[in-house]
Design a protein around this motif. Sequence first.
Motif, PDB file in Angstrom:
ATOM      1  N   LEU A  91       0.841  -1.371  -0.030  1.00  0.00           N
ATOM      2  CA  LEU A  91      -0.019   0.048  -0.094  1.00  0.00           C
ATOM      3  C   LEU A  91       0.909   1.233  -0.165  1.00  0.00           C
ATOM      4  O   LEU A  91       1.788   1.202   0.745  1.00  0.00           O
ATOM      5  N   LEU A  92       0.764   2.436  -0.904  1.00  0.00           N
ATOM      6  CA  LEU A  92       1.481   3.266  -0.964  1.00  0.00           C
ATOM      7  C   LEU A  92       0.460   4.704  -0.487  1.00  0.00           C
ATOM      8  O   LEU A  92      -0.669   4.652  -1.027  1.00  0.00           O
ATOM      9  N   SER A  93       0.960   5.681   0.232  1.00  0.00           N
ATOM     10  CA  SER A  93       0.326   6.682   0.265  1.00  0.00           C
ATOM     11  C   SER A  93       1.108   8.089   0.471  1.00  0.00           C
ATOM     12  O   SER A  93       2.365   7.887   0.599  1.00  0.00           O
ATOM     13  N   ASN A  94       0.528   9.183   0.309  1.00  0.00           N
ATOM     14  CA  ASN A  94       1.336  10.484   0.595  1.00  0.00           C
ATOM     15  C   ASN A  94       2.279  10.542  -0.350  1.00  0.00           C
ATOM     16  O   ASN A  94       3.360  11.032  -0.117  1.00  0.00           O
ATOM     17  N   ILE A  95       1.844  10.381  -1.890  1.00  0.00           N
ATOM     18  CA  ILE A  95       3.026  10.443  -2.791  1.00  0.00           C
ATOM     19  C   ILE A  95       3.097  11.921  -3.122  1.00  0.00           C
ATOM     20  O   ILE A  95       2.299  12.735  -3.446  1.00  0.00           O
ATOM     21  N   GLU A  96       4.492  12.232  -3.012  1.00  0.00           N
ATOM     22  CA  GLU A  96       5.001  13.713  -3.246  1.00  0.00           C
ATOM     23  C   GLU A  96       5.762  14.055  -4.257  1.00  0.00           C
ATOM     24  O   GLU A  96       6.996  13.131  -3.939  1.00  0.00           O
ATOM     25  N   ILE A  97       5.649  14.829  -5.053  1.00  0.00           N
ATOM     26  CA  ILE A  97       6.892  15.267  -5.939  1.00  0.00           C
ATOM     27  C   ILE A  97       7.781  16.419  -5.214  1.00  0.00           C
ATOM     28  O   ILE A  97       7.318  17.211  -4.811  1.00  0.00           O
ATOM     29  N   ILE A  98       8.937  15.794  -4.939  1.00  0.00           N
ATOM     30  CA  ILE A  98       9.896  16.780  -4.202  1.00  0.00           C
ATOM     31  C   ILE A  98      10.714  17.702  -5.098  1.00  0.00           C
ATOM     32  O   ILE A  98      10.677  18.819  -4.782  1.00  0.00           O
ATOM     33  N   ALA A  99      11.005  17.026  -6.355  1.00  0.00           N
ATOM     34  CA  ALA A  99      11.827  17.703  -7.199  1.00  0.00           C
ATOM     35  C   ALA A  99      11.280  17.234  -8.739  1.00  0.00           C
ATOM     36  O   ALA A  99      11.282  15.939  -8.907  1.00  0.00           O
ATOM     37  N   GLN A 100      11.482  18.095  -9.723  1.00  0.00           N
ATOM     38  CA  GLN A 100      11.224  17.597 -10.974  1.00  0.00           C
ATOM     39  C   GLN A 100      11.720  18.336 -12.032  1.00  0.00           C
ATOM     40  O   GLN A 100      11.546  19.651 -11.902  1.00  0.00           O
ATOM     41  N   ASP A 101      12.342  17.830 -13.216  1.00  0.00           N
ATOM     42  CA  ASP A 101      12.643  18.510 -14.422  1.00  0.00           C
ATOM     43  C   ASP A 101      12.201  17.652 -15.584  1.00  0.00           C
ATOM     44  O   ASP A 101      11.292  16.686 -15.263  1.00  0.00           O
ATOM     45  N   ASP A 102      12.822  18.070 -16.858  1.00  0.00           N
ATOM     46  CA  ASP A 102      12.271  17.315 -18.139  1.00  0.00           C
ATOM     47  C   ASP A 102      12.743  15.774 -17.790  1.00  0.00           C
ATOM     48  O   ASP A 102      11.973  15.057 -18.725  1.00  0.00           O
ATOM     49  N   GLN A 103      13.690  15.552 -17.340  1.00  0.00           N
ATOM     50  CA  GLN A 103      14.401  14.072 -17.480  1.00  0.00           C
ATOM     51  C   GLN A 103      14.336  13.311 -16.104  1.00  0.00           C
ATOM     52  O   GLN A 103      14.699  12.111 -16.256  1.00  0.00           O
ATOM     53  N   SER A 104      13.925  14.043 -15.008  1.00  0.00           N
ATOM     54  CA  SER A 104      14.086  13.290 -13.892  1.00  0.00           C
ATOM     55  C   SER A 104      12.919  13.620 -12.840  1.00  0.00           C
ATOM     56  O   SER A 104      12.354  14.843 -13.114  1.00  0.00           O
ATOM     57  N   CYS A 105      12.692  13.060 -11.916  1.00  0.00           N
ATOM     58  CA  CYS A 105      11.780  13.419 -10.756  1.00  0.00           C
ATOM     59  C   CYS A 105      12.299  12.689  -9.805  1.00  0.00           C
ATOM     60  O   CYS A 105      12.734  11.345  -9.450  1.00  0.00           O
ATOM     61  N   THR A 106      12.144  13.422  -8.552  1.00  0.00           N
ATOM     62  CA  THR A 106      12.456  12.749  -6.979  1.00  0.00           C
ATOM     63  C   THR A 106      11.242  12.743  -6.299  1.00  0.00           C
ATOM     64  O   THR A 106      10.274  13.708  -6.317  1.00  0.00           O
ATOM     65  N   LEU A 107      10.763  11.636  -5.868  1.00  0.00           N
ATOM     66  CA  LEU A 107       9.505  11.353  -4.963  1.00  0.00           C
ATOM     67  C   LEU A 107       9.736  11.043  -3.693  1.00  0.00           C
ATOM     68  O   LEU A 107      10.477  10.335  -3.479  1.00  0.00           O
ATOM     69  N   GLY A 108       8.742  11.231  -2.909  1.00  0.00           N
ATOM     70  CA  GLY A 108       8.693  10.705  -1.550  1.00  0.00           C
ATOM     71  C   GLY A 108       7.681  10.132  -1.408  1.00  0.00           C
ATOM     72  O   GLY A 108       6.426  10.453  -2.041  1.00  0.00           O
ATOM     73  N   TYR A 109       7.363   8.848  -0.441  1.00  0.00           N
ATOM     74  CA  TYR A 109       6.053   8.299  -0.046  1.00  0.00           C
ATOM     75  C   TYR A 109       6.194   7.510   1.003  1.00  0.00           C
ATOM     76  O   TYR A 109       7.143   7.016   1.322  1.00  0.00           O
ATOM     77  N   ASN A 110       4.951   7.157   1.611  1.00  0.00           N
ATOM     78  CA  ASN A 110       4.987   6.408   2.685  1.00  0.00           C
ATOM     79  C   ASN A 110       4.385   4.977   2.143  1.00  0.00           C
ATOM     80  O   ASN A 110       3.707   4.914   1.421  1.00  0.00           O
ATOM     81  N   TRP A 111       4.652   3.927   2.891  1.00  0.00           N
ATOM     82  CA  TRP A 111       4.250   2.682   2.608  1.00  0.00           C
ATOM     83  C   TRP A 111       3.862   1.922   3.563  1.00  0.00           C
ATOM     84  O   TRP A 111       4.518   2.021   4.573  1.00  0.00           O
ATOM     85  N   CYS A 112       3.234   0.696   3.402  1.00  0.00           N
ATOM     86  CA  CYS A 112       2.875  -0.226   4.257  1.00  0.00           C
ATOM     87  C   CYS A 112       2.959  -1.675   3.569  1.00  0.00           C
ATOM     88  O   CYS A 112       2.279  -1.765   2.512  1.00  0.00           O
ATOM     89  N   THR A 113       3.507  -2.661   3.899  1.00  0.00           N
ATOM     90  CA  THR A 113       3.424  -4.011   3.134  1.00  0.00           C
ATOM     91  C   THR A 113       2.892  -5.065   4.170  1.00  0.00           C
ATOM     92  O   THR A 113       3.339  -5.215   5.514  1.00  0.00           O
ATOM     93  N   TYR A 114       1.891  -5.824   3.893  1.00  0.00           N
ATOM     94  CA  TYR A 114       1.546  -6.765   4.787  1.00  0.00           C
ATOM     95  C   TYR A 114       1.954  -8.135   3.942  1.00  0.00           C
ATOM     96  O   TYR A 114       1.968  -8.222   2.825  1.00  0.00           O
ATOM     97  N   SER A 115       2.635  -9.237   4.919  1.00  0.00           N
ATOM     98  CA  SER A 115       3.228 -10.324   4.313  1.00  0.00           C
ATOM     99  C   SER A 115       2.586 -11.546   5.060  1.00  0.00           C
ATOM    100  O   SER A 115       2.479 -11.227   6.226  1.00  0.00           O
TER     101      SER A 115
END
Length: 162
Positions: A91-115
């Motif tokens: 499960l992913l949440s709070n996906i945020e673009i931290i930085a972006q240009d034409d060729q790259s992007c930095t993202l931050g996000y929270n996650w939870c994995t059930y196993s």
Amino acid sequence: MSQDYLALCQFLYREARLLDARQWDEWLTCYHPKVVYWMPAWGDDDCLTSDPQREMSLIYYPSRDGLEDRVYRIKTERSAASTPEPRTTHLLSNIEIIAQDDQSCTLGYNWCTYSHRYQHSDHYFGHTVCKLLKQDDSWQIIDKKIQLNNDYINQVIDIYHL
């Protein structure tokens, strides 16, 4: 929401789905050959380690070769820690673009994995920052830093838990 944001979210959701479906070869295509895949450990002072060359890491692969080797071991049942493979839900949440240009992007996000494995379920959760590079009409992860917040666990942590 912008089309870029939606496409970036779709990319992250696809990567998570491929892990859950155990589609290992397709999952590897989400990663650039020069990816740095790193999950630092928590230090004694409750801070994450900052240098994978000199300090403890829970997982560290300096290129996709390490991920490919790990996938090979999982697929050929040469990994006792992964046999049988757990059933996972990411499960992913709070996906945020931290930085972006034409060729790259930095993202931050929270996650939870059930196993689930051996009639036992666990969960793992944290935060990830990753840098993606534009590759034709898609993206590839070139850098991924994973923060595991519940690091006191009863088993080996692996790529499918994150």
